[in-house]
Design an enzyme around this catalytic site. Structure first.
Site: not given
Length: 273
Positions: A2-3
DNA sequence: CAGTACGCCTGGATGC
DNA sequence: TGCATCCAGGCGTACT
Protein backbone atom coordinates in the site's frame (compact mmCIF):
# COMPACT_ATOMS: atom_id res chain seq x y z
CA UNK A 1 2.30 -2.78 -1.04
CA UNK A 2 0.00 0.00 0.00
CA UNK A 3 1.42 3.30 -1.21
CA UNK A 4 -0.50 6.55 -1.58
CA UNK A 5 -3.00 5.35 -4.23
CA UNK A 6 -3.76 2.15 -2.32
CA UNK A 7 -4.21 3.92 1.02
CA UNK A 8 -6.40 6.54 -0.64
CA UNK A 9 -8.52 3.76 -2.15
CA UNK A 10 -8.91 2.15 1.27
CA UNK A 11 -9.80 5.56 2.75
CA UNK A 12 -12.56 6.09 0.22
CA UNK A 13 -13.91 2.56 0.58
CA UNK A 14 -14.03 2.70 4.35
CA UNK A 15 -15.50 6.21 4.38
CA UNK A 16 -18.44 5.03 2.30
CA UNK A 17 -19.18 2.20 4.69
CA UNK A 18 -18.34 2.94 8.30
CA UNK A 19 -18.88 6.64 8.93
CA UNK A 20 -22.45 6.06 10.12
CA UNK A 21 -21.48 3.21 12.42
CA UNK A 22 -20.08 2.83 15.91
CA UNK A 23 -17.51 0.44 17.41
CA UNK A 24 -19.34 -2.06 19.59
CA UNK A 25 -16.56 -4.49 20.31
CA UNK A 26 -12.81 -4.74 19.75
CA UNK A 27 -11.15 -8.13 19.41
CA UNK A 28 -7.36 -8.16 19.48
CA UNK A 29 -5.95 -11.45 18.26
CA UNK A 30 -2.33 -10.30 18.18
CA UNK A 31 -1.48 -7.53 20.68
CA UNK A 32 1.57 -6.41 18.72
CA UNK A 33 -0.71 -4.88 16.09
CA UNK A 34 -1.98 -2.09 18.35
CA UNK A 35 -0.41 0.73 20.32
CA UNK A 36 -2.01 2.44 23.32
CA UNK A 37 -1.84 6.18 23.99
CA UNK A 38 -0.09 7.22 27.19
CA UNK A 39 -1.91 4.94 29.56
CA UNK A 40 -5.17 4.90 27.59
CA UNK A 41 -5.62 1.31 26.41
CA UNK A 42 -6.66 0.81 22.79
CA UNK A 43 -9.64 -1.48 23.34
CA UNK A 44 -11.30 0.23 26.30
CA UNK A 45 -10.78 3.71 24.86
CA UNK A 46 -12.42 3.17 21.47
CA UNK A 47 -15.21 0.76 22.43
CA UNK A 48 -18.53 2.54 22.01
CA UNK A 49 -17.22 5.39 19.85
CA UNK A 50 -18.60 6.37 16.44
CA UNK A 51 -16.58 7.39 13.39
CA UNK A 52 -16.34 11.05 12.40
CA UNK A 53 -14.02 11.14 9.38
CA UNK A 54 -11.15 9.33 7.72
CA UNK A 55 -8.16 11.27 6.43
CA UNK A 56 -4.98 10.23 4.69
CA UNK A 57 -1.48 11.65 5.11
CA UNK A 58 1.15 10.01 2.91
CA UNK A 59 0.71 6.28 3.43
CA UNK A 60 -0.98 6.77 6.80
CA UNK A 61 -4.70 6.53 7.41
CA UNK A 62 -6.11 8.79 10.13
CA UNK A 63 -9.38 7.40 11.43
CA UNK A 64 -11.07 10.06 13.54
CA UNK A 65 -13.50 8.89 16.21
CA UNK A 66 -15.84 10.63 18.60
CA UNK A 67 -14.54 11.72 21.96
CA UNK A 68 -11.33 13.25 20.64
CA UNK A 69 -9.70 9.97 19.72
CA UNK A 70 -8.13 8.84 16.44
CA UNK A 71 -6.51 5.69 15.13
CA UNK A 72 -3.44 6.07 12.93
CA UNK A 73 -3.23 3.03 10.68
CA UNK A 74 -0.19 2.05 8.64
CA UNK A 75 -0.28 -1.03 6.39
CA UNK A 76 3.46 -1.19 5.75
CA UNK A 77 3.95 -4.07 3.31
CA UNK A 78 1.06 -6.45 3.59
CA UNK A 79 -1.55 -4.80 5.80
CA UNK A 80 -5.23 -4.76 4.91
CA UNK A 81 -8.25 -3.00 6.38
CA UNK A 82 -11.32 -4.73 5.06
CA UNK A 83 -14.98 -4.05 5.75
CA UNK A 84 -17.42 -6.94 5.86
CA UNK A 85 -21.13 -6.15 5.97
CA UNK A 86 -21.81 -9.50 7.62
CA UNK A 87 -20.11 -11.25 10.51
CA UNK A 88 -17.13 -13.18 9.24
CA UNK A 89 -14.60 -15.64 10.62
CA UNK A 90 -11.18 -13.94 10.96
CA UNK A 91 -8.47 -15.18 8.64
CA UNK A 92 -5.15 -16.62 9.78
CA UNK A 93 -3.41 -13.25 9.77
CA UNK A 94 -6.28 -11.11 11.02
CA UNK A 95 -4.90 -9.35 14.10
CA UNK A 96 -7.72 -6.97 15.03
CA UNK A 97 -11.48 -7.13 14.49
CA UNK A 98 -13.67 -4.06 15.05
CA UNK A 99 -17.27 -5.18 15.46
CA UNK A 100 -19.42 -2.25 14.35
CA UNK A 101 -23.08 -1.41 14.82
CA UNK A 102 -23.34 -2.49 11.21
CA UNK A 103 -20.71 -4.91 9.85
CA UNK A 104 -17.12 -5.26 10.95
CA UNK A 105 -13.62 -4.19 9.96
CA UNK A 106 -10.73 -6.66 9.92
CA UNK A 107 -7.13 -5.52 10.17
CA UNK A 108 -4.97 -8.26 8.69
CA UNK A 109 -1.26 -8.29 8.01
CA UNK A 110 0.72 -11.36 6.97
CA UNK A 111 4.09 -9.92 7.85
CA UNK A 112 2.98 -8.14 11.02
CA UNK A 113 4.70 -4.84 10.10
CA UNK A 114 1.51 -2.77 10.11
CA UNK A 115 0.12 -0.98 13.17
CA UNK A 116 -3.04 0.59 14.56
CA UNK A 117 -1.97 3.40 16.85
CA UNK A 118 -4.32 5.16 19.24
CA UNK A 119 -3.78 8.93 19.48
CA UNK A 120 -5.63 12.04 20.63
CA UNK A 121 -7.25 13.60 17.57
CA UNK A 122 -5.66 16.94 18.45
CA UNK A 123 -2.23 15.32 18.43
CA UNK A 124 -2.61 13.24 15.29
CA UNK A 125 -0.56 15.57 13.07
CA UNK A 126 2.09 15.97 15.78
CA UNK A 127 3.11 12.36 16.28
CA UNK A 128 6.65 12.08 14.90
CA UNK A 129 5.88 9.76 11.99
CA UNK A 130 3.21 12.15 10.65
CA UNK A 131 4.84 15.45 11.62
CA UNK A 132 7.98 14.86 9.61
CA UNK A 133 6.22 13.93 6.36
CA UNK A 134 6.90 16.05 3.30
CA UNK A 135 4.13 17.65 1.22
CA UNK A 136 1.20 15.72 -0.19
CA UNK A 137 2.16 15.14 -3.84
CA UNK A 138 -1.38 15.74 -5.09
CA UNK A 139 -1.90 18.95 -3.13
CA UNK A 140 -1.53 22.51 -4.34
CA UNK A 141 1.50 23.12 -2.16
CA UNK A 142 3.40 20.48 -4.13
CA UNK A 143 4.58 22.59 -7.05
CA UNK A 144 7.52 22.01 -9.40
CA UNK A 145 9.30 24.85 -7.56
CA UNK A 146 8.72 23.16 -4.20
CA UNK A 147 10.08 19.87 -5.54
CA UNK A 148 13.12 21.63 -7.01
CA UNK A 149 13.78 23.37 -3.71
CA UNK A 150 13.66 20.08 -1.85
CA UNK A 151 15.87 18.20 -4.31
CA UNK A 152 18.53 20.91 -4.50
CA UNK A 153 20.39 20.15 -1.23
CA UNK A 154 20.22 16.38 -1.70
CA UNK A 155 23.14 14.44 -3.10
CA UNK A 156 21.48 11.04 -2.85
CA UNK A 157 20.20 9.39 -5.99
CA UNK A 158 16.79 10.51 -7.18
CA UNK A 159 15.23 7.09 -6.58
CA UNK A 160 16.20 7.13 -2.89
CA UNK A 161 15.05 10.76 -2.66
CA UNK A 162 11.57 9.88 -3.93
CA UNK A 163 11.30 7.13 -1.31
CA UNK A 164 12.24 9.58 1.46
CA UNK A 165 8.89 10.38 3.06
CA UNK A 166 10.22 13.68 4.46
CA UNK A 167 10.91 14.93 0.93
CA UNK A 168 7.47 14.09 -0.43
CA UNK A 169 4.91 11.82 1.24
CA UNK A 170 3.32 8.66 -0.05
CA UNK A 171 5.60 7.40 -2.82
CA UNK A 172 6.89 3.83 -2.47
CA UNK A 173 8.94 1.52 -4.64
CA UNK A 174 6.30 0.91 -7.30
CA UNK A 175 5.32 4.51 -8.05
CA UNK A 176 8.91 5.78 -7.71
CA UNK A 177 10.10 3.50 -10.51
CA UNK A 178 7.06 4.28 -12.64
CA UNK A 179 7.40 8.06 -12.18
CA UNK A 180 11.11 8.01 -13.09
CA UNK A 181 10.41 5.96 -16.20
CA UNK A 182 7.66 8.32 -17.25
CA UNK A 183 9.92 11.33 -16.68
CA UNK A 184 12.71 9.53 -18.56
CA UNK A 185 15.17 10.09 -15.71
CA UNK A 186 17.78 7.52 -14.63
CA UNK A 187 17.19 6.43 -11.02
CA UNK A 188 20.92 6.70 -10.20
CA UNK A 189 21.04 10.42 -10.99
CA UNK A 190 21.97 12.56 -7.97
CA UNK A 191 18.85 14.44 -6.83
CA UNK A 192 20.63 17.79 -7.11
CA UNK A 193 21.73 17.12 -10.71
CA UNK A 194 18.24 17.40 -12.20
CA UNK A 195 17.76 20.39 -14.47
CA UNK A 196 14.71 22.62 -14.15
CA UNK A 197 12.92 20.96 -17.07
CA UNK A 198 13.66 17.53 -15.63
CA UNK A 199 12.24 18.47 -12.24
CA UNK A 200 9.12 19.76 -14.00
CA UNK A 201 8.79 16.51 -15.93
CA UNK A 202 9.28 14.48 -12.78
CA UNK A 203 6.71 16.55 -10.91
CA UNK A 204 4.17 15.94 -13.66
CA UNK A 205 5.05 12.24 -13.81
CA UNK A 206 4.61 11.82 -10.04
CA UNK A 207 1.18 13.44 -10.12
CA UNK A 208 0.14 11.41 -13.16
CA UNK A 209 1.15 7.98 -11.89
CA UNK A 210 -0.42 8.60 -8.49
CA UNK A 211 -3.65 9.89 -10.01
CA UNK A 212 -3.80 6.98 -12.43
CA UNK A 213 -3.06 4.60 -9.57
CA UNK A 214 -6.00 6.00 -7.61
CA UNK A 215 -8.23 5.83 -10.69
CA UNK A 216 -7.28 2.15 -11.07
CA UNK A 217 -7.99 1.59 -7.34
CA UNK A 218 -4.38 0.75 -6.67
CA UNK A 219 -1.79 -1.83 -7.64
CA UNK A 220 -2.44 -5.39 -6.47
CA UNK A 221 0.96 -6.84 -7.13
CA UNK A 222 0.98 -9.36 -4.31
CA UNK A 223 -1.09 -8.69 -1.25
CA UNK A 224 -2.93 -5.43 -1.63
CA UNK A 225 -6.72 -5.40 -1.46
CA UNK A 226 -9.05 -2.44 -1.00
CA UNK A 227 -11.53 -1.85 1.82
CA UNK A 228 -13.91 -4.46 0.43
CA UNK A 229 -11.31 -7.10 -0.40
CA UNK A 230 -11.24 -6.22 -4.12
CA UNK A 231 -7.99 -6.03 -6.04
CA UNK A 232 -6.83 -2.91 -7.83
CA UNK A 233 -5.86 -2.94 -11.50
CA UNK A 234 -2.88 -0.61 -11.86
CA UNK A 235 -0.52 -3.62 -12.05
CA UNK A 236 -1.76 -3.98 -15.64
CA UNK A 237 -0.37 -0.54 -16.46
CA UNK A 238 3.07 -0.95 -14.86
CA UNK A 239 5.82 -0.12 -17.33
CA UNK A 240 8.91 -1.05 -15.30
CA UNK A 241 8.17 -2.20 -11.73
CA UNK A 242 8.65 -5.98 -11.43
CA UNK A 243 9.54 -6.18 -15.14
CA UNK A 244 13.33 -6.48 -14.84
CA UNK A 245 14.76 -8.51 -17.74
CA UNK A 246 11.66 -7.95 -19.85
CA UNK A 247 11.59 -5.68 -22.93
CA UNK A 248 10.86 -1.98 -22.51
CA UNK A 249 7.31 -1.16 -23.67
CA UNK A 250 8.71 1.89 -25.41
CA UNK A 251 11.95 0.82 -27.14
CA UNK A 252 12.16 -2.97 -26.62
CA UNK A 253 15.49 -2.69 -24.77
CA UNK A 254 15.88 -5.21 -21.91
CA UNK A 255 14.94 -3.47 -18.64
CA UNK A 256 17.73 -3.22 -16.05
CA UNK A 257 17.25 -4.43 -12.49
CA UNK A 258 19.56 -2.98 -9.83
CA UNK A 259 19.61 -2.20 -6.10
CA UNK A 260 19.46 1.42 -4.98
CA UNK A 261 19.30 2.26 -1.30
CA UNK A 262 18.66 -1.40 -0.60
CA UNK A 263 15.62 -1.54 -2.87
CA UNK A 264 15.06 -3.23 -6.16
CA UNK A 265 14.96 -0.68 -8.96
CA UNK A 266 13.96 -1.34 -12.57
CA UNK A 267 14.57 1.09 -15.43
CA UNK A 268 15.30 1.36 -19.13
CA UNK A 269 18.88 2.39 -19.89
CA UNK A 270 17.86 3.62 -23.32
CA UNK A 271 14.71 5.64 -22.47
CA UNK A 272 15.95 7.09 -19.18
CA UNK A 273 18.86 9.54 -19.12
C1' DC B 1 23.35 15.26 5.78
C1' DA B 2 24.92 10.51 3.88
C1' DG B 3 25.27 5.76 4.13
C1' DT B 4 24.72 1.52 6.08
C1' DA B 5 22.97 -2.02 8.94
C1' DC B 6 19.56 -4.09 11.75
C1' DG B 7 15.07 -5.54 13.43
C1' DC B 8 10.52 -6.47 12.57
C1' DC B 9 7.89 -10.72 9.80
C1' DT B 10 5.89 -14.60 6.59
C1' DG B 11 5.29 -16.93 2.36
C1' DG B 12 6.67 -17.89 -2.14
C1' DA B 13 10.51 -18.95 -5.08
C1' DT B 14 14.68 -21.17 -5.70
C1' DG B 15 18.52 -24.46 -4.93
C1' DC B 16 20.18 -28.95 -3.71
C1' DT C 1 9.51 -34.62 -1.92
C1' DG C 2 11.59 -32.21 1.63
C1' DC C 3 14.56 -29.18 3.59
C1' DA C 4 17.48 -24.91 3.72
C1' DT C 5 18.15 -20.45 2.05
C1' DC C 6 17.00 -16.25 -0.25
C1' DC C 7 14.11 -12.42 -1.26
C1' DA C 8 10.30 -9.01 -1.02
C1' DG C 9 10.57 -4.07 1.56
C1' DG C 10 8.54 0.55 4.83
C1' DC C 11 10.20 2.64 8.54
C1' DG C 12 12.32 3.49 13.08
C1' DT C 13 16.61 3.43 15.21
C1' DA C 14 21.55 3.22 15.84
C1' DC C 15 26.04 4.02 14.40
C1' DT C 16 29.93 5.63 11.55
Amino acid sequence: MPELPEVETIRRGLSERILQTRIEKVIIRWPGAVEDWEGHPFTETITGLGFESIERRGKYLLINLEGGWSIIAHMRMTGRLIYHSQEREPEKHTHVVLKLSQGEVHFSDTRKFGRLQLVKTGERMNVPSIAKLGPEPLSEEFTPEELAKRLKPRKINIKAALLDQTLVAGIGNIYADEALFRARILPERPANSLKKEEVEKLHEAIQEVLAEGIAAKGTSFRDYQDATGEKGSFQKQLKVYSRGGEPCTCCNETLERIKLGGRTTVYCSKCQK
